[in-house]
Design a protein around this motif. Structure first.
Motif, PDB file in Angstrom:
ATOM      1  N   ILE A  80      44.576  93.231  19.205  1.00 43.59           N
ATOM      2  CA  ILE A  80      45.757  92.693  20.068  1.00 43.59           C
ATOM      3  C   ILE A  80      45.602  91.083  20.089  1.00 43.59           C
ATOM      4  CG2 ILE A  80      46.822  92.433  22.634  1.00 43.59           C
ATOM      5  CD1 ILE A  80      45.661  95.386  22.914  1.00 43.59           C
TER       6      ILE A  80
ATOM      7  N   LEU B 200      46.791  96.378  29.120  1.00 46.30           N
ATOM      8  CA  LEU B 200      45.866  96.527  28.005  1.00 46.30           C
ATOM      9  C   LEU B 200      45.194  97.774  27.706  1.00 46.30           C
ATOM     10  CD1 LEU B 200      44.249  93.041  28.549  1.00 46.30           C
ATOM     11  CD2 LEU B 200      45.877  93.582  26.510  1.00 46.30           C
TER      12      LEU B 200
ATOM     13  N   LEU C 227      51.287  90.842  21.850  1.00 49.90           N
ATOM     14  CA  LEU C 227      51.604  91.431  23.128  1.00 49.90           C
ATOM     15  C   LEU C 227      52.204  90.316  24.129  1.00 49.90           C
ATOM     16  CD1 LEU C 227      51.814  93.753  25.217  1.00 49.90           C
ATOM     17  CD2 LEU C 227      49.471  93.557  25.840  1.00 49.90           C
TER      18      LEU C 227
END
Length: 274
Positions: free
Chosen positions: A202, A190, A136
């Motif tokens: 993640i 998130l 991410l």
């Protein structure tokens, strides 16, 4: 290009797979699933690695949280931004809101089919689940409000969304005109990923901020504050989980060991007196 890229990736797996255990197919993608399947079928059992993808996304906050149109516009912002690639990978198809809006705009243009491609059932099955972890990239956030764009010759990804992006002048001054420090948006993004895509693993693959001013010395206070604020937001949920573990597991275990040790000590003490 898919087959050429797959050949390149397969060569990388062959040459470096004994040392590399985390693979990112693309940083902001345009082809992915075939490489995941290649690794899964040919290399995973031998190399024990993971294959993911890296997507960049900013958080979109409704300008007015009591206005349903702004709430829906903020949802579209996220679905057009991150959902464009994440939703097919995790759920097998484009977000429904993308299909609805682009399909309607395409019809208003007089097109016979939507400008958004349609996955076949076989493609949906092939793409879904091709992500061992999600990379991410995140830098900043925007306030989002409803804005209607009439259909015309300049229809595009941006006008299809029917929204406007705004910033808060109270946000810390940026080093780049697009990058404001908005730590709370990171946490909300998130949580969005967690709920939308089944709590995937993640890794933060991109984050940072540009300088606010030119300087010939080391003047990183601005960047240090940015990282501190963003990392603190990222740590909030894991910290809660850690404290729960301490309360529910560690403390009872330590207490039990203390009781057992006390009992053993008392037993030896009594035996010595006898």
């Amino acid at each position: 290009m898919v087959n050429y890229f797959n050949d390149f990736a397969n060569l990388c797996f062959e040459r470096f797979g004994n040392r590399v255990k985390y693979w990112v197919t693309f940083n902001n993608p345009w082809a992915h699933a075939k490489v995941w399947h290649t690794y899964d079928m040919q290399w995973r059992s031998k190399q024990k690695g993971l294959v993911g993808i890296s997507l960049t996304a900013e958080w979109g906050e409704p300008v007015d949280i009591t206005n349903q149109r702004d709430i829906e516009a903020a949802e579209r912002y996220l679905q057009f931004y991150m959902g464009w690639f994440a939703t097919p990978i995790f759920h097998g198809d484009y977000p429904q809101i993308m299909k609805d809006y682009i399909g309607r705009k395409s019809g208003q243009q007089g097109l016979g089919t939507s400008r958004l491609p349609v996955f076949s059932p076989q493609e949906k099955s092939y793409i879904k689940g091709t992500c061992d972890f999600l990379g991410l990239g995140h830098f900043t956030s925007r306030y989002i409000t409803q804005k209607n764009y009439p259909s015309g010759l300049e229809d595009s990804y941006f006008s299809d969304r029917d929204l406007a992006e705004l910033v808060d002048p109270q946000w810390p001054d940026p080093g780049s005109e697009w990058l404001y420090s908005v730590p709370w948006g990171f946490r909300r993004l998130l949580n969005f990923v967690k709920t939308q895509y089944g709590n995937p693993m993640i890794y933060i693959t991109e984050n940072g901020v540009s300088e606010k001013m030119l300087c010939t010395d080391l003047c990183d206070d601005w960047r240090m504050q940015y990282f501190k604020d963003y990392i603190n937001e990222m740590l909030k949920d894991p910290l809660i989980g850690h404290m729960e573990m301490v309360t529910e597991i560690v403390i009872p275990t330590v207490c039990t060991l203390c009781i057992l040790l006390s009992a053993v000590f008392l037993m030896f003490l009594l035996r010595g007196r006898l």
